[in-house]
Structures are given as structure tokens and as C-alpha cells.
Design an enzyme around this catalytic site. Sequence first.
Site, short mmCIF file in Angstrom:
data_model
loop_
_atom_site.label_atom_id
_atom_site.label_comp_id
_atom_site.label_asym_id
_atom_site.label_seq_id
_atom_site.Cartn_x
_atom_site.Cartn_y
_atom_site.Cartn_z
N HIS A 185 -4.14 -4.97 0.88
CA HIS A 185 -3.19 -5.33 2.10
C HIS A 185 -3.57 -6.75 2.54
O HIS A 185 -4.05 -7.35 3.09
CB HIS A 185 -3.95 -4.75 3.29
CG HIS A 185 -3.68 -3.16 3.50
ND1 HIS A 185 -2.64 -2.71 4.36
CD2 HIS A 185 -4.13 -2.05 3.00
CE1 HIS A 185 -2.54 -1.52 4.29
NE2 HIS A 185 -3.24 -1.03 3.39
N GLU A 212 -1.62 -8.69 4.40
CA GLU A 212 -1.30 -9.02 5.78
C GLU A 212 -2.86 -9.36 6.46
O GLU A 212 -2.80 -9.93 7.47
CB GLU A 212 -0.78 -8.11 6.52
CG GLU A 212 -1.46 -6.75 7.00
CD GLU A 212 -1.31 -5.62 5.77
OE1 GLU A 212 -1.80 -4.60 6.25
OE2 GLU A 212 -1.04 -6.06 4.64
N CYS A 238 0.80 -1.17 0.06
CA CYS A 238 -0.12 -0.06 -0.10
C CYS A 238 0.74 1.30 -0.09
O CYS A 238 1.18 1.53 -1.17
CB CYS A 238 -1.12 0.01 1.09
SG CYS A 238 -2.26 1.13 1.00
#
Length: 231
Positions: free
Chosen positions: A206, A208, A112
Site C-alpha cells: 500500500h 498510499e 493490493c
Amino acid sequence: MSTPLIGISVPRSPENSAFGVRDSILQVMEYSEAIVAAGGRPVLLPATETIPDDLLAGIGALVLSGGGDLSPSLFGEELVSASYGISEIRDTFEQALVADAIERSIPILAICRGLQLINVIRGGTLHMDIPGHWQSVPADQTVHSVDLVDGSALAELTGSTSMEVNSYHHQGIKDLGRNLTPVAFAGELIEAYEATDADILAVQWHPEHLYEKSESNMLLFREIVRKASTK
């Protein structure tokens, strides 16, 4: 073989403390949990005003995390009403992280804000505010697909030409920087790129927040840990 150390950049922002409002580091745990799940050991890298010598000594790979906006002065723009979370100290520190990682041939996974930073470092620009790219559902839910460029390292890694991703950004790539090749698109918007002169994979979404539910996103962390283990 020892478990590789994976450096993770972290936001620097004013936070309430017992000593009043102080510049602090505050990072969601998903970055570290994803690295641990992939077999690595996370090391948080706070954006200090003084940049240490041997910045990434002993680190096997670098994850540039998300967060607030870059200072628009880095790419010749002005603040807009949607601008938020700017830290010029973080901008400077993370530019040093990128330079040291490349100098040491350390692989980089940029997420990002990290994607936007490397693009700007290499002479690229950003759209200052793009509507419709900040999802309202939880971060572990995907909201759209991205088309992967056939033959890219990302497509080879995932074994597919598309991925389901989340979306938490209000800026995005306008002009692509030097020696960067787009490898994923949402419509005409570049959602991921790879470097032709360094070991860099950058994604606008994202992963994660998706690693537990999405094998293709988990592969991004497994790959960065795998590369670090060979250093």
C-alpha cells in the site's frame, strides 16, 4: 496545462447511516492525498450497479485501490473462513474500469486488491489465505523489503533493485495471469507485476500510506500523474 484527473476506485460496503444500513462508499484519504501531492486531481469512482457509458471519459489515469476480497467464484475457488468484504457489484464495476482504461490506453496503478483483480481477469489465480502478511504496526511503517527485477520499469523508476514496503494482505498471487511479468518478489511471492500489452503497474503493498515517508513509494504516484498529464 490543466491538472490531470486521476480516477480512484472505492470500496462498496454496507455502512450505518441516518437511514439505516445502506451500501456506501468509504475510502481512506491517503489515496487522494497522495495524488494531490503528486500534482493530480483525484476523482472517486463509486461502484454503481449500472455501469455508465463513457466510464473513464476525461480521466487521465486509473488507480485501482485496495479493499475486501474478490469473489472466489471469479477464479474457481470457494470461500474460506478468512474471506471478507466481498462485493460482486464492485468486482463487476472494476472489471469494466480495467477494460475501459485499456481500451482508452489509460495508465493503471493497481494496489493490493487491484493487483489481484487484474491477475484474475487475465486468468490467474490467488492463494486464498497466506499467514504472516498482515502487519500489526501502523500502515505508514515498512515491515519488509521486496526485490525488484533489474531492468523492469519499476526498478528503472526507483533507481534501485529493492524497496521497503508495508504489508496488508491475506491473499496473494498463485498463478500469474496472461501478459503479466513479475517485477518484485518477497521470497517466492510475487509482490508486483507489469503488463506486456498495456500500461499497468500493480503492487501488492500500500504505497498510499508510505508516500510521505518513502520517496520510492511517492514515485509511483508521481509517475501515474506524469503519464496522465501527457494524455
